[in-house]
Every structure is written in C-alpha cells, then in structure tokens.
Design an enzyme around this catalytic site. Structure first.
Site, PDB file in Angstrom:
ATOM      1  N   HIS A  65       0.850  -1.196   0.000  1.00 44.43           N
ATOM      2  CA  HIS A  65       0.000   0.000   0.000  1.00 44.43           C
ATOM      3  C   HIS A  65       0.878   1.235   0.000  1.00 44.43           C
ATOM      4  O   HIS A  65       1.933   1.234   0.640  1.00 44.43           O
ATOM      5  CB  HIS A  65      -0.933   0.019   1.221  1.00 44.43           C
ATOM      6  CG  HIS A  65      -2.083   0.957   1.028  1.00 44.43           C
ATOM      7  ND1 HIS A  65      -2.005   2.295   1.325  1.00 44.43           N
ATOM      8  CD2 HIS A  65      -3.317   0.740   0.518  1.00 44.43           C
ATOM      9  CE1 HIS A  65      -3.150   2.857   1.015  1.00 44.43           C
ATOM     10  NE2 HIS A  65      -3.967   1.953   0.522  1.00 44.43           N
ATOM     11  N   ASP A 121      -7.938  -5.529   0.294  1.00 49.10           N
ATOM     12  CA  ASP A 121      -8.498  -6.301  -0.817  1.00 49.10           C
ATOM     13  C   ASP A 121      -7.946  -7.708  -0.938  1.00 49.10           C
ATOM     14  O   ASP A 121      -8.424  -8.494  -1.745  1.00 49.10           O
ATOM     15  CB  ASP A 121      -8.355  -5.510  -2.122  1.00 49.10           C
ATOM     16  CG  ASP A 121      -9.355  -4.382  -2.135  1.00 49.10           C
ATOM     17  OD1 ASP A 121     -10.437  -4.564  -1.542  1.00 49.10           O
ATOM     18  OD2 ASP A 121      -9.058  -3.318  -2.681  1.00 49.10           O
TER      19      ASP A 121
HETATM   20  N1  CMC Z   1       4.226  -7.411  -5.135  1.00 43.20           N
HETATM   21  C1  CMC Z   1       5.568  -7.371  -5.330  1.00 43.20           C
HETATM   22  N2  CMC Z   1       6.309  -6.267  -5.151  1.00 43.20           N
HETATM   23  C2  CMC Z   1       5.678  -5.148  -4.781  1.00 43.20           C
HETATM   24  C3  CMC Z   1       4.279  -5.118  -4.561  1.00 43.20           C
HETATM   25  C4  CMC Z   1       3.552  -6.308  -4.747  1.00 43.20           C
HETATM   26  N3  CMC Z   1       2.235  -6.334  -4.556  1.00 43.20           N
HETATM   27  N4  CMC Z   1       3.917  -3.875  -4.193  1.00 43.20           N
HETATM   28  C5  CMC Z   1       5.038  -3.137  -4.200  1.00 43.20           C
HETATM   29  N5  CMC Z   1       6.108  -3.901  -4.540  1.00 43.20           N
HETATM   30  C6  CMC Z   1       7.502  -3.477  -4.595  1.00 43.20           C
HETATM   31  C7  CMC Z   1       7.761  -2.654  -5.856  1.00 43.20           C
HETATM   32  O1  CMC Z   1       8.215  -3.451  -6.923  1.00 43.20           O
HETATM   33  C8  CMC Z   1       8.831  -1.694  -5.376  1.00 43.20           C
HETATM   34  O2  CMC Z   1      10.066  -2.375  -5.375  1.00 43.20           O
HETATM   35  P1  CMC Z   1      11.422  -1.535  -5.642  1.00 43.20           P
HETATM   36  O3  CMC Z   1      11.550  -0.578  -4.513  1.00 43.20           O
HETATM   37  O4  CMC Z   1      12.494  -2.586  -5.653  1.00 43.20           O
HETATM   38  O5  CMC Z   1      11.245  -0.855  -6.974  1.00 43.20           O
HETATM   39  C9  CMC Z   1       8.462  -1.442  -3.902  1.00 43.20           C
HETATM   40  O6  CMC Z   1       7.729  -2.613  -3.495  1.00 43.20           O
HETATM   41  C10 CMC Z   1       7.592  -0.219  -3.704  1.00 43.20           C
HETATM   42  O7  CMC Z   1       6.474  -0.332  -4.578  1.00 43.20           O
HETATM   43  P2  CMC Z   1       5.808   0.886  -5.343  1.00 43.20           P
HETATM   44  O8  CMC Z   1       5.136   0.404  -6.564  1.00 43.20           O
HETATM   45  O9  CMC Z   1       6.821   1.994  -5.497  1.00 43.20           O
HETATM   46  O10 CMC Z   1       4.769   1.327  -4.258  1.00 43.20           O
HETATM   47  P3  CMC Z   1       3.507   2.216  -4.537  1.00 43.20           P
HETATM   48  O11 CMC Z   1       3.233   2.903  -3.268  1.00 43.20           O
HETATM   49  O12 CMC Z   1       3.728   3.058  -5.741  1.00 43.20           O
HETATM   50  O13 CMC Z   1       2.357   1.159  -4.908  1.00 43.20           O
HETATM   51  C11 CMC Z   1       0.542  -0.343  -4.709  1.00 43.20           C
HETATM   52  C12 CMC Z   1       1.371   0.758  -3.998  1.00 43.20           C
HETATM   53  C13 CMC Z   1      -0.659  -0.658  -3.836  1.00 43.20           C
HETATM   54  C14 CMC Z   1       0.032   0.187  -6.063  1.00 43.20           C
HETATM   55  C15 CMC Z   1       1.428  -1.579  -4.889  1.00 43.20           C
HETATM   56  O14 CMC Z   1       1.862  -2.068  -3.638  1.00 43.20           O
HETATM   57  C16 CMC Z   1       0.735  -2.682  -5.673  1.00 43.20           C
HETATM   58  O15 CMC Z   1       0.744  -2.660  -6.901  1.00 43.20           O
HETATM   59  N6  CMC Z   1       0.064  -3.649  -4.979  1.00 43.20           N
HETATM   60  C17 CMC Z   1      -0.718  -4.673  -5.629  1.00 43.20           C
HETATM   61  C18 CMC Z   1      -2.060  -4.112  -6.027  1.00 43.20           C
HETATM   62  C19 CMC Z   1      -3.010  -3.951  -4.847  1.00 43.20           C
HETATM   63  O16 CMC Z   1      -3.147  -4.840  -4.019  1.00 43.20           O
HETATM   64  N7  CMC Z   1      -3.705  -2.805  -4.814  1.00 43.20           N
HETATM   65  C20 CMC Z   1      -4.724  -2.535  -3.788  1.00 43.20           C
HETATM   66  C21 CMC Z   1      -4.359  -1.400  -2.891  1.00 43.20           C
HETATM   67  S1  CMC Z   1      -5.479  -1.328  -1.479  1.00 43.20           S
HETATM   68  C22 CMC Z   1      -6.992  -0.885  -2.157  1.00 43.20           C
HETATM   69  C23 CMC Z   1      -7.032   0.524  -2.592  1.00 43.20           C
HETATM   70  O17 CMC Z   1      -6.897   1.416  -1.738  1.00 43.20           O
HETATM   71  O18 CMC Z   1      -7.240   0.751  -3.787  1.00 43.20           O
END
Ligand code: CMC
Length: 435
Positions: free
Chosen positions: A313, A370
């Site tokens: 998140h 989720d």
């Molecule tokens: N699986 C594997 N690696 C991950 C994941 C994941 N689900 N989420 C983040 N990472 C890694 C990402 O690759 C990055 O690695 P690095 O630092 O080496 O580049 C690091 O963790 C930070 O990730 P980010 O993408 O920069 O983080 P963000 O804050 O931009 O993204 C997120 C947050 C929720 C979009 C992401 O964690 C994700 O895609 N999760 C899966 C989708 C999901 O479950 N979404 C629902 C969110 S809760 C409901 C809502 O509020 O909508």
C-alpha cells in the site's frame, strides 16, 4: 508570530525563497510551494505524488506508520464495530454522526431516490450482453446528468446536496442492474421496506420465481453484516487515485455525475479497486499451495511485471487496519457459509508464505484490505466481475463527500499540474516529400 518556513535555494541562479509550512490538525506538515515558480523560476517534480498534499480536507485521516484510519475523527475499528453504512455515509457527508431522527430521515430520503428512471433502465439494453459490469457503471453513472438538468446549478447548496444523495441512493440499483444485464436476468426494483444492504442483495439475487428474501422478510444477518462492514471499510480513504480523479475533474466545474464516473474509471485499475478481482484471478492462476514459491519468485523478479495482488500500500507501511478487520470477518463469514473452495486455504498459505519472506518484510509489503475482501464476496455469492463494483458502491460515499467539501470552498481553482518537458526543442516543419 513568525510562520514556520522551509528555505529553497536554486544553486544555479542563487535565488532563494522562504516557503511557509502548513499544518493540519494532526499529521505531517506540508510546504506551500504555490509561489515557488514565481519567486525562483522552478517547479517541483513529484511523480506519483510521493510527497505532495493536493488539497486540505477535514474528512479522513490516515497515519500509515501506525495503521490509523479515522473518518471525521472516528477510528475505523469503532465505526466497523458499531455503525451502519448509511450512518457512516451521513458522517462523511455532513461531518457529524447523525442523531436518531437525522439518521431516519437521511435513510428515508436515500430510499426515495433509489429508483432509476425507466428510460435509464432501458439504456442498459444498449450494452453488449457480455459487457463488464464496471464498464456499465462508468457509462450509466455519467449519464445521470442527462436526467437531472434542472438541478445542476453547482452554486446552489441544495442542488449539490441532492446530486450527492442521488448518487449514493442509485449506485446499488445501477450496480445490481449491471450484474443482471450481464447475466441476462430481468431487473428488480428497489424496495422501500428494506435497508441499504438488504435492498442491494435483493436486487442482485431475487429471481421472478424465487425471492431472495422470504415472506417473513428474513435475510441472513451474517451476510448483511459482512456487506455493511465491507462498505464501511471502503467508504473513504482520503486522496487515493480515484478520489483525486474526482477532485481534479470537479475543479473544472464539470457536473458531479461526470466527475464520479471519472472516479469509477480510475478505481477500475488493478493497482486500485480492481485488486480484489485480481486477487481471486491470481489465486486461481496459482492453483495449488506447492506453486506459491514460484509466484513469490515472480513477484520479486524485477524483469517480471507480476505483483502479488492484495499486497502493499502506498500509505500503510506496517499494517492496513482495514485488512485486520476483513481478515476476522473472512473467518466469521466462512464459518456461516462453509465453503469447500480451495482458494481460501490457498489464500491463507500465500499470506503466511509472503509474510515470512525477506523481500516482503524489507519492503514493508503487507496484505491490504483487498487481499481478503474478494474471498468474503465470493462466500456471499457475489460474482468476481462484481467485486470492483462493490468497491464503487462503497466509495461513492467518499467521492461525493470530497466533492461536497470541495464545492463548498470559495477559493476553488482549476487543478492544472505542470511538467518537465522531455521532447524536441523548437524545429522547422518539413514538407512531406522532404522528410
Ligand atoms: N508485489 C511485489 N512487489 C511489490 C508489490 C507487490 N504487490 N507492491 C510493491 N512492490 C515493490 C515494488 O516493486 C517496489 O520495489 P522496488 O523498490 O524494488 O522498486 C516497492 O515494493 C515499492 O512499490 P511501489 O510500486 O513503489 O509502491 P507504490 O506505493 O507506488 O504502490 C501499490 C502501492 C498498492 C500500487 C502496490 O503495492 C501494488 O501494486 N500492490 C498490488 C495491487 C493492490 O493490491 N492494490 C490494492 C491497494 S489497497 C486498495 C485501494 O486502496 O485501492
């Protein structure tokens, strides 16, 4: 009193500016950079809004490190335990919990607006038979403005209020109709004797020859309680991608139905509201417990776009308080509606595996709300392509509350970000034969 400031210096030009710090009631202060470009000819660059507050808001507060979520100051755990979804909608929209008579008239008014115009009902026939329900949600929500021309003066507080009420009232009816169109069932009208969640379940599942609710008006309380809870947990989440989309669209003065339709579109993505559907697809793809290590390795592989859906998140870095509640509810619901669905055991095994994995620990990736909500919806017999639609029903409360808050502020300006241009500098046009 001297205002707290942050000094920014452009080392190239030597120009410097003191920028004021803005404090909220609680939480991280923000530097007001509004005058930065004028003073020292510099923009800020913050891809993905990692450090940018886009507005002031009194609706929802999140402390991501401590796992705190407050709606109008009330902890989510207390609201989840004690309140109804409509009580929470009232709170989000109006700022205070309703007294008994206020809640009664609010709920009655919502019921009065729950029907959709017959012409709009027919509108569904224009959608392809296998359209995804989310695509219908975007179109039908946007089209509501075509039915309420006479009450779209956004300078009139009563017009604004009634538009917000209409969206909250009609969204379950539109959601159920989207499902029924996609499976070819006749639409069921909302019933004024049922409450918000009961009504939705009835509109989803009743058939002409088989009523979902029996003649004694019995509906399973565990199912209604779970639905109510999931709606409360998803009702608002401050400036998430879809709410920010609603706000940006609203800043242009566009009508609220169009703005909420834009929010629905933003919610659809798998990184946001589409995650609950994506979790179930991912579990189906993993299939068996012995394949979990393979998928964990894929999630960690930087050359593989696969991510563990339902994990991570942007704001919560220790735990998602909504996930703690949905996890408990998951057990309650599955106890009442036992399922021999192997996906539930697979989900628990995946959770255990990921929580022990060094990569997930180091990057603070925990199950989010989720990860569990899809399994609950599945146990309630909500089809997978409706999971994100369920999120829409709940989040409409947050979207309209943010829209009402924004529209009541006199100092509204159009949201217009700037960019760092990376294209060609000026160059001369060449006739087609000279290129
Ligand atoms: N699986 C594997 N690696 C991950 C994941 C994941 N689900 N989420 C983040 N990472 C890694 C990402 O690759 C990055 O690695 P690095 O630092 O080496 O580049 C690091 O963790 C930070 O990730 P980010 O993408 O920069 O983080 P963000 O804050 O931009 O993204 C997120 C947050 C929720 C979009 C992401 O964690 C994700 O895609 N999760 C899966 C989708 C999901 O479950 N979404 C629902 C969110 S809760 C409901 C809502 O509020 O909508």
């Amino acid at each position: 009193m001297v205002k707290d400031t942050v000094t920014i210096r452009n080392n190239k030009t030597g120009k410097e500016v003191d920028l004021p710090l803005e404090y909220g009631t609680v939480g991280t202060p923000a530097v007001d950079i509004g005058s930065l470009n004028k003073e020292i000819g510099t923009f800020t660059f913050d891809q993905g809004f990692m450090s940018t507050a886009s507005c002031k808001s009194a609706i929802t507060y999140i402390d991501g490190d401590k796992g705190v979520l407050l709606y109008r100051g009330y902890p989510i755990e207390q609201l989840a335990k004690n309140s109804s979804f409509l009580e929470v909608v009232y709170l989000l929209m109006n700022g205070e919990l309703p007294r008994e008579n206020e809640l009664f008239s609010f709920a009655s008014e919502i019921k009065q607006h729950s029907m959709i115009h017959e012409a709009l009902r027919v509108f569904f026939n224009g959608f392809h038979y296998d359209a995804h329900p989310m695509s219908m949600m975007v179109g039908v929500m946007g089209s509501l403005s075509a039915f309420y021309h006479s009450e779209l003066d956004m300078n009139d507080p009563e017009h604004r209020r009634i538009s917000a009420m209409r969206m909250v009232a009609k969204v379950p009816t539109i959601a159920a109709a989207s499902h029924r169109h996609s499976v070819g069932w006749p639409f069921i009208y909302p019933r004024l004797d049922l409450d918000y969640c009961e009504n939705f379940m009835n509109m989803m599942f009743s058939l002409p020859g088989q009523q979902y609710i029996d003649e004694n008006n019995y509906i399973d309380p565990v199912a209604v309680k779970a639905l109510n809870l999931l709606f409360i947990l998803h009702a608002d989440h401050e400036q998430n991608a879809s709410t920010s989309t609603v706000r940006l669209a609203s800043s242009t003065g566009a009508n609220p139905y169009a703005c909420v339709a834009a929010g629905i579109s933003a919610l659809w993505g798998p990184a946001h509201g589409g995650a609950n559907e994506a979790v179930l697809s991912m579990l189906a793809e993993i299939g068996t417990v012995d394949r979990i290590p393979e998928f964990i390795a894929k999630a960690k592989d930087k050359n593989d776009p696969f991510r563990l859906m339902g994990f991570g998140h942007r704001v919560y870095k220790n735990f998602d308080p909504r996930a703690t509640i949905t996890r408990e509810t998951c057990y309650e619901v599955l106890e009442k509606f036992p399922s021999d669905d192997p996906l539930f055991d697979l989900m628990l095994a995946l959770e255990e595996f990921a929580l022990k994995d060094e990569y997930f620990i180091e990057k603070k990736l925990y199950p989010n709300v989720d990860f569990y909500s899809g399994i609950i919806y599945k146990a309630l017999k909500i089809p997978e392509d409706m999971f994100t639609v369920m999120f829409v029903i709940a989040r409409t409360a947050g979207w309209v509350s943010h829209w009402l808050e924004m529209m009541s502020e006199p100092s509204q300006r159009i949201g217009r970000p700037r960019q760092i241009y990376t294209g060609y500098d000026v160059r001369d046009y060449k006739p087609v034969l000279d290129r």
